[in-house]
Design a protein around this motif. Structure first.
Motif, PDB file in Angstrom:
ATOM      1  N   LEU A  17       2.438  -5.591  -5.303  1.00 56.37           N
ATOM      2  CA  LEU A  17       2.389  -4.143  -5.132  1.00 56.37           C
ATOM      3  C   LEU A  17       1.306  -3.759  -4.129  1.00 56.37           C
ATOM      4  CD1 LEU A  17       3.268  -1.279  -6.028  1.00 56.37           C
ATOM      5  CD2 LEU A  17       1.561  -1.447  -7.833  1.00 56.37           C
ATOM      6  N   ALA A  18       0.133  -4.340  -4.266  1.00 57.99           N
ATOM      7  CA  ALA A  18      -0.977  -4.047  -3.352  1.00 57.99           C
ATOM      8  C   ALA A  18      -0.646  -4.497  -1.927  1.00 57.99           C
ATOM      9  CB  ALA A  18      -2.252  -4.720  -3.843  1.00 57.99           C
ATOM     10  N   LYS A  19      -0.047  -5.676  -1.785  1.00 64.91           N
ATOM     11  CA  LYS A  19       0.322  -6.177  -0.456  1.00 64.91           C
ATOM     12  C   LYS A  19       1.385  -5.299   0.193  1.00 64.91           C
ATOM     13  CE  LYS A  19      -0.699 -11.070  -1.184  1.00 64.91           C
ATOM     14  NZ  LYS A  19      -0.115 -12.422  -1.259  1.00 64.91           N
ATOM     15  N   THR A  20       2.367  -4.867  -0.605  1.00 65.20           N
ATOM     16  CA  THR A  20       3.436  -4.008  -0.096  1.00 65.20           C
ATOM     17  C   THR A  20       2.865  -2.683   0.383  1.00 65.20           C
ATOM     18  OG1 THR A  20       5.029  -5.026  -1.596  1.00 65.20           O
ATOM     19  CG2 THR A  20       5.615  -2.874  -0.680  1.00 65.20           C
ATOM     20  N   SER A  21       2.019  -2.089  -0.429  1.00 63.73           N
ATOM     21  CA  SER A  21       1.394  -0.813  -0.079  1.00 63.73           C
ATOM     22  C   SER A  21       0.579  -0.944   1.204  1.00 63.73           C
ATOM     23  CB  SER A  21       0.508  -0.349  -1.231  1.00 63.73           C
ATOM     24  OG  SER A  21      -0.164   0.825  -0.886  1.00 63.73           O
ATOM     25  N   LYS A  22      -0.228  -1.992   1.298  1.00 61.44           N
ATOM     26  CA  LYS A  22      -1.068  -2.221   2.473  1.00 61.44           C
ATOM     27  C   LYS A  22      -0.210  -2.406   3.727  1.00 61.44           C
ATOM     28  CE  LYS A  22      -5.238  -3.001   4.047  1.00 61.44           C
ATOM     29  NZ  LYS A  22      -6.219  -1.950   4.106  1.00 61.44           N
ATOM     30  N   LYS A  23       0.866  -3.163   3.599  1.00 61.02           N
ATOM     31  CA  LYS A  23       1.757  -3.399   4.739  1.00 61.02           C
ATOM     32  C   LYS A  23       2.380  -2.089   5.219  1.00 61.02           C
ATOM     33  CE  LYS A  23       2.664  -6.752   6.392  1.00 61.02           C
ATOM     34  NZ  LYS A  23       2.085  -7.371   7.607  1.00 61.02           N
ATOM     35  N   LEU A  24       2.839  -1.264   4.278  1.00 62.56           N
ATOM     36  CA  LEU A  24       3.470   0.002   4.655  1.00 62.56           C
ATOM     37  C   LEU A  24       2.482   0.988   5.264  1.00 62.56           C
ATOM     38  CD1 LEU A  24       6.088   0.349   1.858  1.00 62.56           C
ATOM     39  CD2 LEU A  24       6.535   0.651   4.284  1.00 62.56           C
ATOM     40  N   GLU A  25       1.218   0.918   4.879  1.00 56.24           N
ATOM     41  CA  GLU A  25       0.211   1.791   5.485  1.00 56.24           C
ATOM     42  C   GLU A  25       0.110   1.551   6.991  1.00 56.24           C
ATOM     43  OE1 GLU A  25      -3.323   1.091   3.194  1.00 56.24           O
ATOM     44  OE2 GLU A  25      -2.607   2.331   1.519  1.00 56.24           O
ATOM     45  N   GLY A  26       0.467   0.357   7.434  1.00 56.61           N
ATOM     46  CA  GLY A  26       0.464   0.054   8.854  1.00 56.61           C
ATOM     47  C   GLY A  26       1.687   0.573   9.590  1.00 56.61           C
ATOM     48  N   TYR A  27       2.680   1.032   8.857  1.00 56.84           N
ATOM     49  CA  TYR A  27       3.923   1.513   9.459  1.00 56.84           C
ATOM     50  C   TYR A  27       4.134   3.015   9.334  1.00 56.84           C
ATOM     51  CZ  TYR A  27       5.805  -3.175  10.217  1.00 56.84           C
ATOM     52  OH  TYR A  27       6.027  -4.455  10.657  1.00 56.84           O
ATOM     53  N   GLY A  28       3.504   3.644   8.338  1.00 55.75           N
ATOM     54  CA  GLY A  28       3.792   5.055   8.124  1.00 55.75           C
ATOM     55  C   GLY A  28       2.765   5.734   7.240  1.00 55.75           C
ATOM     56  N   GLN A  29       3.150   6.874   6.724  1.00 54.84           N
ATOM     57  CA  GLN A  29       2.267   7.717   5.923  1.00 54.84           C
ATOM     58  C   GLN A  29       2.782   7.797   4.490  1.00 54.84           C
ATOM     59  OE1 GLN A  29       2.461  11.838   7.032  1.00 54.84           O
ATOM     60  NE2 GLN A  29       0.499  12.309   6.113  1.00 54.84           N
ATOM     61  N   ARG A  30       1.875   7.593   3.544  1.00 57.50           N
ATOM     62  CA  ARG A  30       2.240   7.701   2.129  1.00 57.50           C
ATOM     63  C   ARG A  30       2.463   9.177   1.795  1.00 57.50           C
ATOM     64  NH1 ARG A  30       1.049   4.299  -2.114  1.00 57.50           N
ATOM     65  NH2 ARG A  30      -0.501   3.200  -0.862  1.00 57.50           N
ATOM     66  N   ILE A  31       3.605   9.450   1.132  1.00 54.98           N
ATOM     67  CA  ILE A  31       3.849  10.817   0.681  1.00 54.98           C
ATOM     68  C   ILE A  31       3.863  10.913  -0.839  1.00 54.98           C
ATOM     69  CG2 ILE A  31       4.972  11.614   2.777  1.00 54.98           C
ATOM     70  CD1 ILE A  31       7.649  11.263   1.347  1.00 54.98           C
ATOM     71  N   GLN A  32       4.071   9.793  -1.513  1.00 52.45           N
ATOM     72  CA  GLN A  32       3.911   9.681  -2.950  1.00 52.45           C
ATOM     73  C   GLN A  32       3.435   8.268  -3.233  1.00 52.45           C
ATOM     74  OE1 GLN A  32       7.342  10.888  -5.183  1.00 52.45           O
ATOM     75  NE2 GLN A  32       7.243  12.983  -4.451  1.00 52.45           N
ATOM     76  N   PHE A  33       3.155   7.962  -4.479  1.00 53.37           N
ATOM     77  CA  PHE A  33       2.557   6.671  -4.801  1.00 53.37           C
ATOM     78  C   PHE A  33       3.327   5.495  -4.198  1.00 53.37           C
ATOM     79  CE2 PHE A  33       1.713   2.985  -7.534  1.00 53.37           C
ATOM     80  CZ  PHE A  33       0.348   2.891  -7.322  1.00 53.37           C
ATOM     81  N   SER A  34       4.619   5.451  -4.366  1.00 50.86           N
ATOM     82  CA  SER A  34       5.403   4.338  -3.832  1.00 50.86           C
ATOM     83  C   SER A  34       6.479   4.804  -2.850  1.00 50.86           C
ATOM     84  CB  SER A  34       6.039   3.538  -4.968  1.00 50.86           C
ATOM     85  OG  SER A  34       6.910   4.363  -5.706  1.00 50.86           O
ATOM     86  N   VAL A  35       6.175   5.872  -2.124  1.00 49.40           N
ATOM     87  CA  VAL A  35       7.106   6.421  -1.136  1.00 49.40           C
ATOM     88  C   VAL A  35       6.341   6.698   0.158  1.00 49.40           C
ATOM     89  CG1 VAL A  35       8.730   8.285  -0.611  1.00 49.40           C
ATOM     90  CG2 VAL A  35       8.470   7.505  -2.973  1.00 49.40           C
ATOM     91  N   PHE A  36       6.880   6.196   1.259  1.00 48.52           N
ATOM     92  CA  PHE A  36       6.279   6.392   2.578  1.00 48.52           C
ATOM     93  C   PHE A  36       7.287   7.041   3.508  1.00 48.52           C
ATOM     94  CE2 PHE A  36       3.346   3.391   0.934  1.00 48.52           C
ATOM     95  CZ  PHE A  36       2.207   3.438   1.719  1.00 48.52           C
ATOM     96  N   ARG A  37       6.774   7.726   4.507  1.00 48.88           N
ATOM     97  CA  ARG A  37       7.617   8.179   5.599  1.00 48.88           C
ATOM     98  C   ARG A  37       7.154   7.432   6.838  1.00 48.88           C
ATOM     99  NH1 ARG A  37       6.103  14.115   7.881  1.00 48.88           N
ATOM    100  NH2 ARG A  37       4.072  13.573   8.704  1.00 48.88           N
ATOM    101  N   CYS A  38       8.111   6.939   7.581  1.00 51.57           N
ATOM    102  CA  CYS A  38       7.802   6.135   8.764  1.00 51.57           C
ATOM    103  C   CYS A  38       8.683   6.590   9.919  1.00 51.57           C
ATOM    104  CB  CYS A  38       8.089   4.661   8.494  1.00 51.57           C
ATOM    105  SG  CYS A  38       7.247   3.977   7.060  1.00 51.57           S
TER     106      CYS A  38
END
Length: 97
Positions: A20-41
């Protein structure tokens, strides 16, 4: 010619805290978090495939990943209760084309 960028809604459900932590960190490099486990990219086709590849190295079969592409019209209609209320505006890009 540069590839056109498109908005994507990326949601995940990861069962293991380390993944979970690795997934979140990886997605932070691609887009913006809009909810705990939801990103917009905002990604090109190539960036989207790279994201899928990167996440495939982290996620296991028990985990879930959802990537939904949104056209410009649909993205402009998305509303969230946060600082950035609109997806319709294109973010500032420092990409050299």
């Amino acid at each position: 010619m540069a590839s056109q960028k498109q908005w994507y809604l990326v949601a995940y459900d990861v069962r293991d805290p380390k993944r979970l932590a690795k997934t979140s960190k990886k997605l932070e490099g691609y887009g913006q978090r809009i909810q705990f486990s939801v990103f917009r990219c905002r990604l090109t086709d190539r960036e989207r495939e790279k994201l899928r590849w990167d996440l495939s190295k982290i996620l296991e079969n028990e985990d879930d990943l959802l990537i939904i592409g949104l056209c410009e019209r649909c993205a402009a209609k998305v509303r969230v209760k946060s600082e950035d209320k609109s997806w319709g505006e294109k973010p500032v890009s420092f990409e050299i084309v």
